[in-house]
Design a protein around this motif. Structure first.
Motif, PDB file in Angstrom:
ATOM      1  N   TYR A 106       0.828  -1.209   0.000  1.00  0.00           N
ATOM      2  CA  TYR A 106       0.000   0.000   0.000  1.00  0.00           C
ATOM      3  C   TYR A 106       0.865   1.263   0.000  1.00  0.00           C
ATOM      4  N   SER A 107       2.144   1.091  -0.312  1.00  0.00           N
ATOM      5  CA  SER A 107       3.087   2.205  -0.368  1.00  0.00           C
ATOM      6  C   SER A 107       3.368   2.557  -1.827  1.00  0.00           C
ATOM      7  N   ASP A 108       3.168   3.821  -2.190  1.00  0.00           N
ATOM      8  CA  ASP A 108       3.446   4.228  -3.565  1.00  0.00           C
ATOM      9  C   ASP A 108       4.921   4.044  -3.906  1.00  0.00           C
ATOM     10  N   ARG A 109       5.794   4.331  -2.987  1.00  0.00           N
ATOM     11  CA  ARG A 109       7.230   4.192  -3.262  1.00  0.00           C
ATOM     12  C   ARG A 109       7.585   2.741  -3.539  1.00  0.00           C
ATOM     13  N   LYS A 110       7.002   1.820  -2.800  1.00  0.00           N
ATOM     14  CA  LYS A 110       7.268   0.404  -3.020  1.00  0.00           C
ATOM     15  C   LYS A 110       6.683  -0.056  -4.356  1.00  0.00           C
ATOM     16  N   HIS A 111       5.510   0.450  -4.700  1.00  0.00           N
ATOM     17  CA  HIS A 111       4.945   0.127  -6.014  1.00  0.00           C
ATOM     18  C   HIS A 111       5.875   0.611  -7.120  1.00  0.00           C
ATOM     19  N   PHE A 112       6.420   1.816  -6.963  1.00  0.00           N
ATOM     20  CA  PHE A 112       7.316   2.339  -7.986  1.00  0.00           C
ATOM     21  C   PHE A 112       8.587   1.496  -8.070  1.00  0.00           C
ATOM     22  N   GLU A 113       9.099   1.085  -6.932  1.00  0.00           N
ATOM     23  CA  GLU A 113      10.288   0.228  -6.932  1.00  0.00           C
ATOM     24  C   GLU A 113      10.040  -1.019  -7.773  1.00  0.00           C
ATOM     25  N   PHE A 114       8.929  -1.688  -7.523  1.00  0.00           N
ATOM     26  CA  PHE A 114       8.643  -2.901  -8.269  1.00  0.00           C
ATOM     27  C   PHE A 114       8.423  -2.619  -9.760  1.00  0.00           C
ATOM     28  N   LEU A 115       7.817  -1.501 -10.090  1.00  0.00           N
ATOM     29  CA  LEU A 115       7.613  -1.164 -11.501  1.00  0.00           C
ATOM     30  C   LEU A 115       8.955  -0.967 -12.205  1.00  0.00           C
ATOM     31  N   VAL A 116       9.891  -0.304 -11.542  1.00  0.00           N
ATOM     32  CA  VAL A 116      11.227  -0.109 -12.123  1.00  0.00           C
ATOM     33  C   VAL A 116      11.910  -1.455 -12.328  1.00  0.00           C
ATOM     34  N   LEU A 117      11.891  -2.280 -11.292  1.00  0.00           N
ATOM     35  CA  LEU A 117      12.571  -3.572 -11.364  1.00  0.00           C
ATOM     36  C   LEU A 117      11.918  -4.493 -12.377  1.00  0.00           C
ATOM     37  N   PHE A 132      -0.997   6.180  -6.346  1.00  0.00           N
ATOM     38  CA  PHE A 132      -0.902   5.047  -7.278  1.00  0.00           C
ATOM     39  C   PHE A 132      -1.528   3.817  -6.641  1.00  0.00           C
ATOM     40  N   THR A 133      -1.389   3.715  -5.326  1.00  0.00           N
ATOM     41  CA  THR A 133      -1.977   2.587  -4.597  1.00  0.00           C
ATOM     42  C   THR A 133      -3.483   2.520  -4.824  1.00  0.00           C
ATOM     43  N   ASP A 134      -4.159   3.660  -4.712  1.00  0.00           N
ATOM     44  CA  ASP A 134      -5.607   3.682  -4.949  1.00  0.00           C
ATOM     45  C   ASP A 134      -5.934   3.285  -6.389  1.00  0.00           C
ATOM     46  N   TYR A 135      -5.101   3.743  -7.318  1.00  0.00           N
ATOM     47  CA  TYR A 135      -5.319   3.424  -8.731  1.00  0.00           C
ATOM     48  C   TYR A 135      -5.224   1.922  -8.975  1.00  0.00           C
ATOM     49  N   ILE A 136      -4.110   1.309  -8.589  1.00  0.00           N
ATOM     50  CA  ILE A 136      -3.867  -0.090  -8.941  1.00  0.00           C
ATOM     51  C   ILE A 136      -4.782  -1.034  -8.161  1.00  0.00           C
ATOM     52  N   TRP A 137      -5.039  -0.731  -6.891  1.00  0.00           N
ATOM     53  CA  TRP A 137      -5.934  -1.569  -6.102  1.00  0.00           C
ATOM     54  C   TRP A 137      -7.388  -1.396  -6.525  1.00  0.00           C
ATOM     55  N   GLY A 138      -7.687  -0.298  -7.192  1.00  0.00           N
ATOM     56  CA  GLY A 138      -9.048  -0.075  -7.662  1.00  0.00           C
ATOM     57  C   GLY A 138      -9.509  -1.117  -8.672  1.00  0.00           C
ATOM     58  N   GLY A 179      -9.975  -3.113  -4.113  1.00  0.00           N
ATOM     59  CA  GLY A 179      -9.255  -3.102  -2.850  1.00  0.00           C
ATOM     60  C   GLY A 179      -9.085  -4.450  -2.178  1.00  0.00           C
ATOM     61  N   LYS A 180      -9.546  -5.525  -2.814  1.00  0.00           N
ATOM     62  CA  LYS A 180      -9.475  -6.860  -2.211  1.00  0.00           C
ATOM     63  C   LYS A 180      -8.576  -7.780  -3.022  1.00  0.00           C
ATOM     64  N   PRO A 181      -7.551  -8.360  -2.409  1.00  0.00           N
ATOM     65  CA  PRO A 181      -6.649  -9.261  -3.139  1.00  0.00           C
ATOM     66  C   PRO A 181      -7.403 -10.440  -3.750  1.00  0.00           C
ATOM     67  N   MET A 208      -3.027 -11.193   5.582  1.00  0.00           N
ATOM     68  CA  MET A 208      -2.448  -9.844   5.610  1.00  0.00           C
ATOM     69  C   MET A 208      -3.292  -8.788   4.918  1.00  0.00           C
ATOM     70  N   ALA A 209      -4.270  -9.195   4.142  1.00  0.00           N
ATOM     71  CA  ALA A 209      -5.073  -8.221   3.401  1.00  0.00           C
ATOM     72  C   ALA A 209      -5.845  -7.324   4.356  1.00  0.00           C
ATOM     73  N   ARG A 210      -6.058  -6.094   3.932  1.00  0.00           N
ATOM     74  CA  ARG A 210      -6.810  -5.153   4.751  1.00  0.00           C
ATOM     75  C   ARG A 210      -8.245  -5.634   4.950  1.00  0.00           C
TER      76      ARG A 210
END
Length: 200
Positions: free
Chosen positions: A36-47, A122-128, A132-134, A198-200
Motif C-alpha cells: 500500500y506504499s506508492d514508493r514500493k509500487h514504484f520500486e517494483f515497476l522499475v525492477l 498510485f496505490t488507490d489506482y492499482i488496487w481499484g 481493494g481486495k486481493p 495480511m489483506a486489509r
C-alpha cells in the motif's frame, strides 16, 4: 531433490524460489504481501520493467544497485533525471545497462506522478482494479499459475494509454503477484495462509 530437502525441514515453499538464499528470502518475506506504499509500487515497476527478457533472479541480484542508481526509488527525483543522468546510468554495471529500459524508468516516474494527481495515490489506482481486495488463488502446482490474465491485460492497456513503457501484460501480472494484489502462493506453501491473513 529440492522438495526432499524442504520436506525434511517441514517447510514447503513455491519451487520457483529455490535457486539461492536471496530468492528464498524474497519469497518468504515479500512476494505476495499486499503493498500500500506508492514508493514500493514504484520500486517494483522499475525492477519489473527492467526484467523484460530477463529472469527475476537476475534483477533481484541487482536490486541494491537499482536502489542506489534510482535514488532509493524516489519517483520525484527519477522523473527529474536528465539526459546526462541517463548517460551515467548506462555506465553503471550495477544495473541492466539498456537505454530503452532506463529511459522507460524515467518516463514511468513522470507518468506515475500523473496517476497520483488523478487518483490521489498510485496505490488507490492499482488496487481499484480489484476493488481493494486481493484475488486469492488456490493453485496446487506451478504449471497452473498463469503468466498473464484478463486483469493484467486490462491494467497493461490502461498503463500504456497513460504513457507507461516496458510494462506489458506479463510484467504487470508479475507486479500484481509481487505486491499481493493477486496471491499466487501454492496452497501447500507455508506462506499461502500467512499472506492470505495480511489483506486489509
Amino acid at each position: 531433490m529440492a522438495d526432499f530437502i524442504l520436506n525434511q525441514t517441514d517447510t514447503f515453499r513455491c519451487p520457483w524460489c529455490l535457486g539461492f538464499e536471496q530468492y528464498i528470502q524474497y519469497h518468504d518475506e515479500e512476494w505476495g504481501v499486499p503493498v500500500y506504499s506508492d514508493r514500493k509500487h514504484f520500486e517494483f515497476l522499475v525492477l519489473e520493467s527492467a526484467q523484460a527478457g530477463l529472469s527475476w533472479a537476475t534483477i533481484l541480484k541487482k536490486r541494491e544497485g537499482y536502489a542506489q542508481a534510482f535514488n532509493d526509488f524516489d519517483y520525484q527525483k527519477v522523473a527529474a533525471f536528465t539526459e546526462a543522468d541517463i548517460e551515467n546510468l548506462l555506465q553503471n554495471s550495477a544495473i541492466v545497462r539498456n537505454r530503452l529500459k532506463i529511459e522507460a524508468a524515467v518516463n514511468n516516474a513522470g507518468k506515475f506522478i500523473d496517476i497520483q494527481k488523478d487518483y490521489g495515490t498510485f496505490t488507490d489506482y492499482i488496487w481499484g482494479f480489484v476493488n481493494g481486495k486481493p484475488l486469492q488463488n488456490e493453485w496446487k502446482d506451478l504449471s497452473m499459475v498463469p503468466a498473464a490474465t484478463q486483469l493484467s491485460n486490462q491494467i497493461a492497456r490502461d498503463l500504456k494509454q497513460k504513457g507507461f513503457k516496458f510494462l506489458g501484460s506479463t510484467i504487470v501480472y508479475s507486479h500484481l503477484q509481487a505486491t499481493g494484489i493477486v496471491s499466487d502462493h501454492l496452497v501447500q506453501c507455508f506462506r499461502h495462509q500467512e499472506v492470505k491473513r495480511m489483506a486489509r
